[in-house]
Design a protein around this motif. Sequence first.
Motif, PDB file in Angstrom:
ATOM      1  N   VAL A 226       4.965 -23.310  16.072  1.00 19.62           N
ATOM      2  CA  VAL A 226       3.547 -23.540  16.363  1.00 19.62           C
ATOM      3  C   VAL A 226       3.477 -24.358  17.652  1.00 19.62           C
ATOM      4  N   PRO A 227       3.079 -23.728  18.768  1.00 20.83           N
ATOM      5  CA  PRO A 227       3.162 -24.369  20.082  1.00 20.83           C
ATOM      6  C   PRO A 227       2.163 -25.499  20.343  1.00 20.83           C
ATOM      7  N   THR A 228       0.952 -25.433  19.774  1.00 18.44           N
ATOM      8  CA  THR A 228      -0.087 -26.404  20.150  1.00 18.44           C
ATOM      9  C   THR A 228      -0.826 -26.917  18.922  1.00 18.44           C
TER      10      THR A 228
ATOM     11  N   LEU B 252       2.997 -31.884   2.225  1.00 14.25           N
ATOM     12  CA  LEU B 252       3.243 -31.893   3.663  1.00 14.25           C
ATOM     13  C   LEU B 252       4.213 -33.011   4.013  1.00 14.25           C
ATOM     14  N   SER B 253       5.246 -32.678   4.775  1.00  9.05           N
ATOM     15  CA  SER B 253       6.163 -33.707   5.248  1.00  9.05           C
ATOM     16  C   SER B 253       6.391 -33.528   6.740  1.00  9.05           C
ATOM     17  N   GLY B 254       6.746 -34.609   7.381  1.00 10.91           N
ATOM     18  CA  GLY B 254       6.991 -34.610   8.818  1.00 10.91           C
ATOM     19  C   GLY B 254       6.731 -36.006   9.344  1.00 10.91           C
ATOM     20  N   GLU B 255       7.324 -36.306  10.469  1.00 12.63           N
ATOM     21  CA  GLU B 255       7.189 -37.649  11.019  1.00 12.63           C
ATOM     22  C   GLU B 255       5.740 -37.934  11.421  1.00 12.63           C
ATOM     23  N   LEU B 256       5.476 -39.193  11.688  1.00 13.05           N
ATOM     24  CA  LEU B 256       4.157 -39.614  12.150  1.00 13.05           C
ATOM     25  C   LEU B 256       3.787 -38.811  13.388  1.00 13.05           C
ATOM     26  N   GLY B 257       2.594 -38.236  13.399  1.00 15.65           N
ATOM     27  CA  GLY B 257       2.144 -37.463  14.551  1.00 15.65           C
ATOM     28  C   GLY B 257       2.651 -36.034  14.604  1.00 15.65           C
ATOM     29  N   ALA B 258       3.300 -35.572  13.530  1.00 13.37           N
ATOM     30  CA  ALA B 258       3.865 -34.216  13.531  1.00 13.37           C
ATOM     31  C   ALA B 258       2.788 -33.138  13.482  1.00 13.37           C
ATOM     32  N   GLY B 259       1.659 -33.449  12.843  1.00  7.82           N
ATOM     33  CA  GLY B 259       0.588 -32.451  12.740  1.00  7.82           C
ATOM     34  C   GLY B 259       0.112 -32.204  11.323  1.00  7.82           C
ATOM     35  N   LYS B 260       0.464 -33.085  10.384  1.00  8.02           N
ATOM     36  CA  LYS B 260       0.081 -32.898   8.982  1.00  8.02           C
ATOM     37  C   LYS B 260      -1.440 -32.885   8.819  1.00  8.02           C
ATOM     38  N   THR B 261      -2.107 -33.858   9.419  1.00  4.84           N
ATOM     39  CA  THR B 261      -3.561 -33.929   9.293  1.00  4.84           C
ATOM     40  C   THR B 261      -4.231 -32.794  10.062  1.00  4.84           C
TER      41      THR B 261
ATOM     42  N   GLU C   4       8.290 -30.165  11.917  1.00  2.00           N
ATOM     43  CA  GLU C   4       9.271 -30.870  12.747  1.00  2.00           C
ATOM     44  C   GLU C   4       8.989 -30.576  14.205  1.00  2.00           C
ATOM     45  N   ARG C   5       9.363 -31.496  15.062  1.00  2.74           N
ATOM     46  CA  ARG C   5       9.299 -31.199  16.493  1.00  2.74           C
ATOM     47  C   ARG C   5      10.350 -30.148  16.791  1.00  2.74           C
ATOM     48  N   ALA C   6       9.950 -29.068  17.465  1.00  5.72           N
ATOM     49  CA  ALA C   6      10.879 -27.978  17.756  1.00  5.72           C
ATOM     50  C   ALA C   6      11.928 -28.412  18.769  1.00  5.72           C
TER      51      ALA C   6
ATOM     52  N   PRO D 126       5.969 -28.128  20.995  1.00 11.05           N
ATOM     53  CA  PRO D 126       5.885 -27.196  19.870  1.00 11.05           C
ATOM     54  C   PRO D 126       6.459 -27.784  18.589  1.00 11.05           C
ATOM     55  N   ARG D 127       5.961 -27.268  17.478  1.00  9.86           N
ATOM     56  CA  ARG D 127       6.429 -27.686  16.162  1.00  9.86           C
ATOM     57  C   ARG D 127       7.092 -26.516  15.458  1.00  9.86           C
ATOM     58  N   ARG D 128       8.072 -26.839  14.658  1.00 11.86           N
ATOM     59  CA  ARG D 128       8.717 -25.872  13.770  1.00 11.86           C
ATOM     60  C   ARG D 128       8.163 -26.174  12.387  1.00 11.86           C
ATOM     61  N   VAL D 129       7.554 -25.164  11.767  1.00 10.65           N
ATOM     62  CA  VAL D 129       6.937 -25.349  10.454  1.00 10.65           C
ATOM     63  C   VAL D 129       7.695 -24.504   9.441  1.00 10.65           C
ATOM     64  N   VAL D 130       8.240 -25.177   8.438  1.00 12.06           N
ATOM     65  CA  VAL D 130       8.992 -24.507   7.378  1.00 12.06           C
ATOM     66  C   VAL D 130       8.125 -24.524   6.125  1.00 12.06           C
ATOM     67  N   LEU D 131       7.767 -23.328   5.648  1.00  9.50           N
ATOM     68  CA  LEU D 131       6.958 -23.200   4.440  1.00  9.50           C
ATOM     69  C   LEU D 131       7.838 -22.663   3.321  1.00  9.50           C
ATOM     70  N   ASN D 132       7.854 -23.378   2.198  1.00 10.03           N
ATOM     71  CA  ASN D 132       8.690 -22.994   1.074  1.00 10.03           C
ATOM     72  C   ASN D 132       7.829 -23.007  -0.188  1.00 10.03           C
ATOM     73  N   GLY D 133       7.479 -21.813  -0.670  1.00 13.28           N
ATOM     74  CA  GLY D 133       6.698 -21.698  -1.901  1.00 13.28           C
ATOM     75  C   GLY D 133       7.633 -21.695  -3.090  1.00 13.28           C
ATOM     76  N   LEU D 134       7.460 -22.680  -3.975  1.00 15.54           N
ATOM     77  CA  LEU D 134       8.344 -22.830  -5.128  1.00 15.54           C
ATOM     78  C   LEU D 134       7.612 -22.458  -6.411  1.00 15.54           C
ATOM     79  N   GLY D 135       8.308 -21.805  -7.315  1.00 12.05           N
ATOM     80  CA  GLY D 135       7.737 -21.441  -8.603  1.00 12.05           C
ATOM     81  C   GLY D 135       7.143 -20.045  -8.595  1.00 12.05           C
ATOM     82  N   SER D 136       6.814 -19.575  -9.789  1.00 12.39           N
ATOM     83  CA  SER D 136       6.341 -18.198  -9.957  1.00 12.39           C
ATOM     84  C   SER D 136       5.029 -17.931  -9.230  1.00 12.39           C
ATOM     85  N   ARG D 137       4.207 -18.962  -9.014  1.00 10.21           N
ATOM     86  CA  ARG D 137       2.941 -18.793  -8.291  1.00 10.21           C
ATOM     87  C   ARG D 137       3.180 -18.150  -6.924  1.00 10.21           C
ATOM     88  N   TRP D 138       4.311 -18.462  -6.299  1.00  7.80           N
ATOM     89  CA  TRP D 138       4.580 -18.012  -4.934  1.00  7.80           C
ATOM     90  C   TRP D 138       5.452 -16.766  -4.880  1.00  7.80           C
TER      91      TRP D 138
END
Length: 172
Positions: free
Chosen positions: A9-11, A34-43, A130-132, A149-161
């Motif tokens: 995610v570039p911007t 959501l996890s990532g360092e301060l200012g990563a883009g969570k909000t 994460e910062r890319a 840019p940011r690297r975003v890792v999405l991991n859906g856990l459980g049968s819902r996903w």
Amino acid sequence: MGSYTTLTVPTPEQMNGLGTRLAGLLRPGDLVLLSGELGAGKTTLTRGLGVGLGVRGAVTSPTFVIARVHPSLVGGPALVHVDAYRLGGGLDEMEDLDLDVSLPESVVVVEWGEGKVEDLSENRLEVRIERALGGAEADADASVDGPDPRRVVLNGLGSRWDGVDLAVLDAR
């Protein structure tokens, strides 16, 4: 089984857009960590979720209130935005927050929730931002106004996903 994808995610605007697209995959009762360092883009991502879910109120960091409820303006689920940074006891403390909302009927987004709220649901979407361009040398190479840019890792856990194609979230 679940689902898994990695996106670049570039911007900040595109992070917001990712949140808006992700809202289309979410349903009442979903838990998003959501996890990532301060200012990563969570909000920023959560702000996009709020737009996509059609909720009331500006989505800002809930750091000082710990949790903020954004009711739906379109008959969908409320967005419960939690900052678990200062929560030591996890679930019990979340319940003590006395949120005026039913969590099973809401989309619950928890920043800084790793190791604290996984017991809320075996079905959850973990989003790591994460910062890319990692490391001090990358910071030195980037201009002050340059891309981060940011690297975003999405991991859906459980049968819902199971069977949910998270790759559809890629804007490219």
